[in-house]
Motif scaffolding. Structure first.
Motif, short mmCIF file in Angstrom:
data_model
loop_
_atom_site.label_atom_id
_atom_site.label_comp_id
_atom_site.label_asym_id
_atom_site.label_seq_id
_atom_site.Cartn_x
_atom_site.Cartn_y
_atom_site.Cartn_z
N THR A 78 0.85 -1.19 0.00
CA THR A 78 0.00 0.00 0.00
C THR A 78 0.87 1.23 0.00
OG1 THR A 78 -0.08 -0.18 2.39
CG2 THR A 78 -1.91 -1.10 1.17
N HIS A 99 -2.35 5.80 1.16
CA HIS A 99 -3.34 4.82 1.59
C HIS A 99 -3.24 4.61 3.08
CE1 HIS A 99 -5.67 0.98 1.03
NE2 HIS A 99 -5.05 0.71 2.16
N ARG A 100 -2.03 4.39 3.53
CA ARG A 100 -1.84 4.13 4.96
C ARG A 100 -2.25 5.34 5.81
NH1 ARG A 100 2.68 1.34 2.93
NH2 ARG A 100 4.12 3.07 3.28
N SER A 158 -6.67 7.70 -1.47
CA SER A 158 -5.67 7.02 -2.27
C SER A 158 -6.17 6.88 -3.70
CB SER A 158 -5.43 5.63 -1.66
OG SER A 158 -4.55 4.91 -2.46
N SER A 162 -7.77 1.63 -6.41
CA SER A 162 -7.03 2.06 -5.24
C SER A 162 -7.93 2.84 -4.28
CB SER A 162 -5.86 2.92 -5.70
OG SER A 162 -5.12 3.37 -4.61
N CYS A 163 -8.74 3.72 -4.85
CA CYS A 163 -9.67 4.51 -4.03
C CYS A 163 -10.69 3.61 -3.36
CB CYS A 163 -10.37 5.54 -4.91
SG CYS A 163 -11.44 6.64 -4.00
N CYS A 176 -9.11 1.68 -0.59
CA CYS A 176 -8.84 2.60 0.52
C CYS A 176 -10.10 2.82 1.36
CB CYS A 176 -8.32 3.91 -0.07
SG CYS A 176 -8.08 5.23 1.09
#
Lengths: 90, 179
Positions: A4, A8-9, A25, A77-78, A81
Motif C-alpha cells: 500500500t 493509503h496508509r 488514495s 485504489s480509491c 482505501c
C-alpha cells in the motif's frame, strides 16, 4: 497482497474527519477537481457514495471511472482505501 | 421497452433485481450508474427471467465439471476449494426442498437468479448429466496451465532418469535394498 502507498496508509490509519477528497488514495489533483465539480468536495461525501453502493468495490470502481474518467488502477485504489477505512472505523 | 430514464426509482430497482445485479438505493448519484449497468445487462442478451436456464449453465458449468471429475481425481489442491464449494451445492440441490433452498441461496449467492432456479432444480439434476458429460472433457483442458499429457511425460522422464541412475551404479547394494 500488494504493497500500500503512504497515502493509503495515512488515510486508513485514522478517522477521515474533514479531509479533502484528494486525501483519498488514487485521487490526485485532476480527479480531485472533477469530483469537487460534481459536489464531492470532501472525502466523507465520496464515502457517502461508497456506502450508497453498499460498499461494493466493483460498483464503486465503475462509478468512479464513469464520473471522473479515472483508470482502473486509480479507481481500484480509491475503492480499496475506502473499504479498509470502513472495515476499521465504520 | 420504455427508456430507462423515464422509469421510477422503484422500477429501476426491480429491473436490477431481475438481472440479478446487486445494488443499493436508486438515488440521484447512483441512478446514472444503475441505468448503465442495466443497459449493459440488456445488451448482453437478457439474463433476466426469460432465460434463467442459460444463466444457470454458464455460471454452474465450471463448478459442476469439478464435481464430476473429483471422484476420479482428488489430488488437485486447486480443485478442492471449488469442490468444497460446489459439493454442498449439489447435495443441497438434490436433497433439499426448493422452499428452504431458495432461502439458503438468497443469502449466500449474490447476483444469481436462484429464486427462479429453485423451481427448476429437480429437472436439472437429471438433465444436467448428459450435457456435462460432454463439457467435462473440454473444461479440464482449459483450466490446466500445463496439459495432462505433458505432466505424464515429465513424470515418465523423471522415472526413467532415476532408473538409469540406479542401474549405472557400480555396486548392486541400492538395488538390493529396494528389492
Amino acid at each position: 497482497m500488494s504493497t500500500t502507498s503512504q497515502k493509503h496508509r495515512d488515510f486508513v490509519g485514522e478517522p477521515m474527519g474533514d479531509k479533502p477528497v484528494m486525501a483519498l488514495s488514487g485521487i490526485g489533483d485532476t480527479l480531485g477537481k472533477k469530483l469537487e465539480e460534481q459536489g464531492f468536495d470532501k472525502a466523507s461525501v465520496v464515502l457517502g457514495q461508497f456506502l450508497l453502493l453498499k460498499k461494493d468495490t466493483e460498483m464503486f470502481t465503475d462509478w468512479l471511472k464513469d464520473a471522473t474518467g479515472a483508470n482502473s488502477r486509480q479507481a481500484g485504489s480509491c475503492a480499496q482505501c475506502l473499504k479498509e477505512w470502513c472495515d476499521a472505523f465504520l | 421497452m420504455s427508456s430507462l430514464s423515464n422509469m421510477s426509482a422503484e422500477e429501476i430497482s426491480e429491473l436490477l433485481d431481475e438481472y440479478g445485479i446487486k445494488h443499493g438505493p436508486v438515488v440521484d448519484s447512483t441512478r446514472n450508474l444503475y441505468e448503465k449497468k442495466l443497459k449493459e445487462a440488456m445488451a448482453k442478451g437478457k439474463k433476466a427471467k426469460p432465460s434463467p436456464d442459460k444463466t444457470f449453465y454458464r455460471e454452474e458449468e465450471e463448478e459442476v465439471t469439478y464435481v464430476y471429475r473429483t471422484p476420479a481425481k482428488s489430488e488437485d489442491v486447486r480443485d478442492s476449494r471449488t469442490y468444497m464449494r460446489s459439493r454442498p451445492e449439489w447435495t443441497e440441490r438434490e436433497l433439499e426442498h426448493s422452499a428452504s433452498y431458495s432461502g439458503y441461496s438468497r443469502s449466500d449467492y449474490k447476483g444469481r437468479n436462484y429464486d427462479e432456479l429453485s423451481h427448476e432444480s429437480p429437472k436439472y439434476t437429471k438433465e444436467d448429466f448428459p450435457t456435462y458429460g460432454q463439457d467435462a472433457p473440454k473444461a479440464p483442458k482449459s483450466s490446466r496451465l500445463i496439459p495432462l499429457w505433458v505432466q505424464f511425460l515429465c513424470f515418465l522422464a523423471v522415472a526413467v532418469f532415476l532408473y538409469l541412475v540406479f542401474s549405472s551404479m557400480e555396486s548392486n547394494e541400492p538395488l538390493k535394498v529396494i528389492e
